[in-house]
Design a protein around this motif. Sequence first.
Motif, PDB file in Angstrom:
ATOM      1  N   ASP A  26       2.491   2.299  -3.369  1.00 54.33           N
ATOM      2  CA  ASP A  26       1.649   3.016  -4.327  1.00 54.33           C
ATOM      3  C   ASP A  26       1.851   4.521  -4.199  1.00 54.33           C
ATOM      4  O   ASP A  26       1.687   5.258  -5.162  1.00 54.33           O
ATOM      5  CB  ASP A  26       0.173   2.692  -4.113  1.00 54.33           C
ATOM      6  N   ALA A  27       2.177   4.971  -2.986  1.00 50.19           N
ATOM      7  CA  ALA A  27       2.336   6.402  -2.735  1.00 50.19           C
ATOM      8  C   ALA A  27       3.795   6.867  -2.862  1.00 50.19           C
ATOM      9  O   ALA A  27       4.049   8.055  -3.079  1.00 50.19           O
ATOM     10  CB  ALA A  27       1.813   6.754  -1.348  1.00 50.19           C
ATOM     11  N   MET A  28       4.765   5.953  -2.735  1.00 50.95           N
ATOM     12  CA  MET A  28       6.179   6.322  -2.841  1.00 50.95           C
ATOM     13  C   MET A  28       6.517   6.602  -4.295  1.00 50.95           C
ATOM     14  O   MET A  28       6.095   5.874  -5.186  1.00 50.95           O
ATOM     15  CB  MET A  28       7.073   5.182  -2.359  1.00 50.95           C
ATOM     16  N   THR A  29       7.283   7.649  -4.526  1.00 54.94           N
ATOM     17  CA  THR A  29       7.686   7.960  -5.902  1.00 54.94           C
ATOM     18  C   THR A  29       9.187   8.154  -5.993  1.00 54.94           C
ATOM     19  O   THR A  29       9.863   8.455  -5.011  1.00 54.94           O
ATOM     20  CB  THR A  29       6.989   9.241  -6.427  1.00 54.94           C
ATOM     21  N   THR A  66       8.641  10.708 -13.449  1.00 57.33           N
ATOM     22  CA  THR A  66       8.262  10.343 -12.089  1.00 57.33           C
ATOM     23  C   THR A  66       7.484   9.038 -12.143  1.00 57.33           C
ATOM     24  O   THR A  66       6.601   8.869 -12.982  1.00 57.33           O
ATOM     25  CB  THR A  66       7.405  11.446 -11.440  1.00 57.33           C
ATOM     26  N   LYS A  69       6.239   1.064  -7.438  1.00 53.77           N
ATOM     27  CA  LYS A  69       5.758  -0.131  -8.129  1.00 53.77           C
ATOM     28  C   LYS A  69       6.046  -0.066  -9.632  1.00 53.77           C
ATOM     29  O   LYS A  69       5.801  -1.016 -10.350  1.00 53.77           O
ATOM     30  CB  LYS A  69       4.267  -0.323  -7.892  1.00 53.77           C
ATOM     31  N   THR A 118       5.867   5.618  -9.579  1.00 50.89           N
ATOM     32  CA  THR A 118       5.663   5.040  -8.257  1.00 50.89           C
ATOM     33  C   THR A 118       6.746   3.986  -8.062  1.00 50.89           C
ATOM     34  O   THR A 118       7.363   3.528  -9.032  1.00 50.89           O
ATOM     35  CB  THR A 118       4.279   4.370  -8.115  1.00 50.89           C
ATOM     36  N   GLU A 148       0.828  -1.201   0.000  1.00 52.86           N
ATOM     37  CA  GLU A 148       0.000   0.000   0.000  1.00 52.86           C
ATOM     38  C   GLU A 148       0.869   1.260   0.000  1.00 52.86           C
ATOM     39  O   GLU A 148       0.603   2.212  -0.733  1.00 52.86           O
ATOM     40  CB  GLU A 148      -0.911  -0.014   1.225  1.00 52.86           C
ATOM     41  N   LYS A 149       1.920   1.258   0.809  1.00 49.00           N
ATOM     42  CA  LYS A 149       2.812   2.418   0.875  1.00 49.00           C
ATOM     43  C   LYS A 149       3.543   2.639  -0.454  1.00 49.00           C
ATOM     44  O   LYS A 149       3.786   3.770  -0.855  1.00 49.00           O
ATOM     45  CB  LYS A 149       3.840   2.244   1.995  1.00 49.00           C
ATOM     46  N   THR A 205       3.979   8.221 -13.573  1.00 49.44           N
ATOM     47  CA  THR A 205       2.923   9.139 -13.157  1.00 49.44           C
ATOM     48  C   THR A 205       3.088  10.540 -13.730  1.00 49.44           C
ATOM     49  O   THR A 205       2.119  11.299 -13.779  1.00 49.44           O
ATOM     50  CB  THR A 205       2.848   9.246 -11.624  1.00 49.44           C
TER      51      THR A 205
END
Length: 114
Positions: free
Chosen positions: A33-36, A49, A53, A51, A30-31, A57
């Motif tokens: 998905d927010a880390m870039t 940029t 994963k 994610t 889950e984390k 983005t």
Amino acid sequence: MFKGLGNLGDMAGMMKKAKEMQQQMADLQEKMDAMTVVGESGAGLVKATSTVKGQLTALEIDPSIFNPDEKEVVEDLILAAIKDAQAKAADRAQSEMAQITDGLGLPADFKMPF
């Protein structure tokens, strides 16, 4: 705990650790998905940029590189920035996974199946 049962006495502890790891992995997914991460090429003229994963983005291109005679150069810079972002994403994901697997005594190069 269960003397005389050999390694079976540790089974409850192993199951508890496995359950904890499963929850940590779900939280990490889950984390991630927010880390870039940001990949660059051309000394920062093109930035991609992604994610952790690996999903792209954003793409930022400095307008100074838009010369119609150098279309191939621009395309190469874009691809290089995307590849850089993907490599950084893979490295970051592996680093995050390693933090979880360190406590389990798994080898440093152990690859999770996802």
